[in-house]
Design an enzyme around this catalytic site. Structure first.
Site, PDB file in Angstrom:
ATOM      1  N   ASP A 141       0.836  -1.202   0.000  1.00 14.14           N
ATOM      2  CA  ASP A 141       0.000   0.000   0.000  1.00 14.14           C
ATOM      3  C   ASP A 141       0.869   1.248   0.000  1.00 14.14           C
ATOM      4  O   ASP A 141       0.545   2.260   0.616  1.00 14.14           O
ATOM      5  CB  ASP A 141      -0.914  -0.023   1.248  1.00 14.14           C
ATOM      6  CG  ASP A 141      -2.018   1.027   1.165  1.00 14.14           C
ATOM      7  OD1 ASP A 141      -2.528   1.428   2.236  1.00 14.14           O
ATOM      8  OD2 ASP A 141      -2.341   1.471   0.053  1.00 14.14           O
ATOM      9  N   LYS A 144       2.699   3.137  -6.043  1.00 11.28           N
ATOM     10  CA  LYS A 144       2.289   2.101  -7.020  1.00 11.28           C
ATOM     11  C   LYS A 144       3.442   1.675  -7.921  1.00 11.28           C
ATOM     12  O   LYS A 144       3.533   0.540  -8.332  1.00 11.28           O
ATOM     13  CB  LYS A 144       1.122   2.631  -7.835  1.00 11.28           C
ATOM     14  CG  LYS A 144       1.425   3.943  -8.574  1.00 11.28           C
ATOM     15  CD  LYS A 144       0.157   4.599  -9.071  1.00 11.28           C
ATOM     16  CE  LYS A 144       0.404   5.940  -9.727  1.00 11.28           C
ATOM     17  NZ  LYS A 144       1.364   5.920 -10.819  1.00 11.28           N
ATOM     18  N   ASP A 169      -3.166  -2.922  -2.506  1.00 12.25           N
ATOM     19  CA  ASP A 169      -4.219  -1.918  -2.562  1.00 12.25           C
ATOM     20  C   ASP A 169      -4.056  -1.089  -3.846  1.00 12.25           C
ATOM     21  O   ASP A 169      -2.988  -1.065  -4.460  1.00 12.25           O
ATOM     22  CB  ASP A 169      -4.128  -0.996  -1.335  1.00 12.25           C
ATOM     23  CG  ASP A 169      -5.337  -0.062  -1.230  1.00 12.25           C
ATOM     24  OD1 ASP A 169      -5.194   1.029  -0.647  1.00 12.25           O
ATOM     25  OD2 ASP A 169      -6.403  -0.410  -1.772  1.00 12.25           O
ATOM     26  N   ASN A 170      -5.128  -0.426  -4.275  1.00 11.07           N
ATOM     27  CA  ASN A 170      -5.074   0.574  -5.354  1.00 11.07           C
ATOM     28  C   ASN A 170      -4.657   0.043  -6.706  1.00 11.07           C
ATOM     29  O   ASN A 170      -4.036   0.761  -7.500  1.00 11.07           O
ATOM     30  CB  ASN A 170      -4.116   1.715  -4.964  1.00 11.07           C
ATOM     31  CG  ASN A 170      -4.412   2.257  -3.600  1.00 11.07           C
ATOM     32  OD1 ASN A 170      -3.576   2.154  -2.700  1.00 11.07           O
ATOM     33  ND2 ASN A 170      -5.593   2.817  -3.411  1.00 11.07           N
ATOM     34  N   GLU A 199     -11.249   4.366  -1.292  1.00  4.04           N
ATOM     35  CA  GLU A 199     -11.696   4.683   0.067  1.00  4.04           C
ATOM     36  C   GLU A 199     -12.560   5.956   0.109  1.00  4.04           C
ATOM     37  O   GLU A 199     -12.229   6.973  -0.471  1.00  4.04           O
ATOM     38  CB  GLU A 199     -10.500   4.850   1.025  1.00  4.04           C
ATOM     39  CG  GLU A 199      -9.378   5.744   0.553  1.00  4.04           C
ATOM     40  CD  GLU A 199      -8.293   4.981  -0.169  1.00  4.04           C
ATOM     41  OE1 GLU A 199      -8.577   3.921  -0.727  1.00  4.04           O
ATOM     42  OE2 GLU A 199      -7.157   5.470  -0.205  1.00  4.04           O
TER      43      GLU A 199
END
Ligand SMILES: Oc1cc(-c2ccc(F)cc2)cc2nccnc12
Ligand SMILES: [Mg+2]
Length: 214
Positions: A141, A144, A169-170, A199
């Site tokens: 997280d 990226k 995540d993401n 989120e």
């Protein structure tokens, strides 16, 4: 002088959460981010997916890349068995300072080791410096663009065993296309996408769970 958003998030925890009660810390942060100021915690919707992966895996050793204010750190650690350990790496010193206090408010200092520094620097030191043999779960997280190089580094450092889980995540927003291609095409991973939302918003995002096959 002006406070920062992480400082205001910490204030909301200290005002609204009960010391030693991790779930009240998680709830206080979600309320703050939903009603006061958006912040890049994994959040409540993706957080429930995170909870189910952690509970099912029951990991003894967890590595989190990207602590931010400690929301997912607290969320994960609150679900770990008694002697399990979570190591969380945060590059930004200001974030690390806040996360340390959020973790303390939740009363989870004994389960969590917060390290300030880069994943590139610390992943190769996992074994010698933290006495880590293998990682059961890695929650990715952080930035990226580092997902793919850090995954290859984890492999090269022999930190993944048959059954180790990478949870990222993401993968849609902001998105990590090169990472997704790698784990979905590689014969060394069994990958699964959990569709959700960014989120506290209606934008699409999701978590990618990739089991290392050895
Ligand atoms: O969950 C996240 C969301 C975002 C993010 C920021 C701004 C937007 F507009 C959309 C998404 C950035 C993140 N960076 C590191 C780790 N997690 C992140
Ligand atoms: Mg995130």
């Amino acid at each position: 002088t002006q406070s920062t958003r992480p400082q205001r998030l910490l204030g909301a925890v200290q005002k609204n959460a009960t010391r030693g009660d991790p779930r009240s810390v998680v709830k206080a942060i979600d309320e703050f981010c939903r009603h006061k100021e958006w912040a890049m915690n994994v959040g409540d919707e993706k957080g429930c997916i995170l909870d189910s992966v952690v509970s099912e895996l029951n990991p003894a050793t967890v590595l989190e890349l990207g602590t931010y204010c400690g929301y997912s750190t607290v969320r994960i650690a609150s679900l770990l068995p008694p002697h399990a350990k979570l190591i969380t790496l945060e590059f930004n010193p200001d974030y690390a300072k806040i996360a340390c206090q959020v973790i303390a408010w939740a009363g989870l200092e004994d389960k969590i080791q917060l390290v300030e520094g880069s994943s590139a620097e610390w992943i190769p030191k996992m074994k010698e410096h933290f006495g880590v043999k293998m990682l059961d779960l890695v929650f990715m997280d952080h930035w990226k663009d580092d997902y793919l190089p850090d995954t290859k580094l984890l492999e090269d450092c022999g930190l993944l065993r048959k059954g180790s889980v990478l949870l990222a995540d993401n993968v849609i927003c902001p998105g990590s296309p090169d990472y997704l291609k790698y784990v979905r095409r590689s014969p060394r991973y069994k990958s699964q996408y959990f569709r959700s939302h960014l989120e506290y918003t209606k934008a699409e995002d999701g978590l990618e769970k990739s089991v290392f096959l050895g």
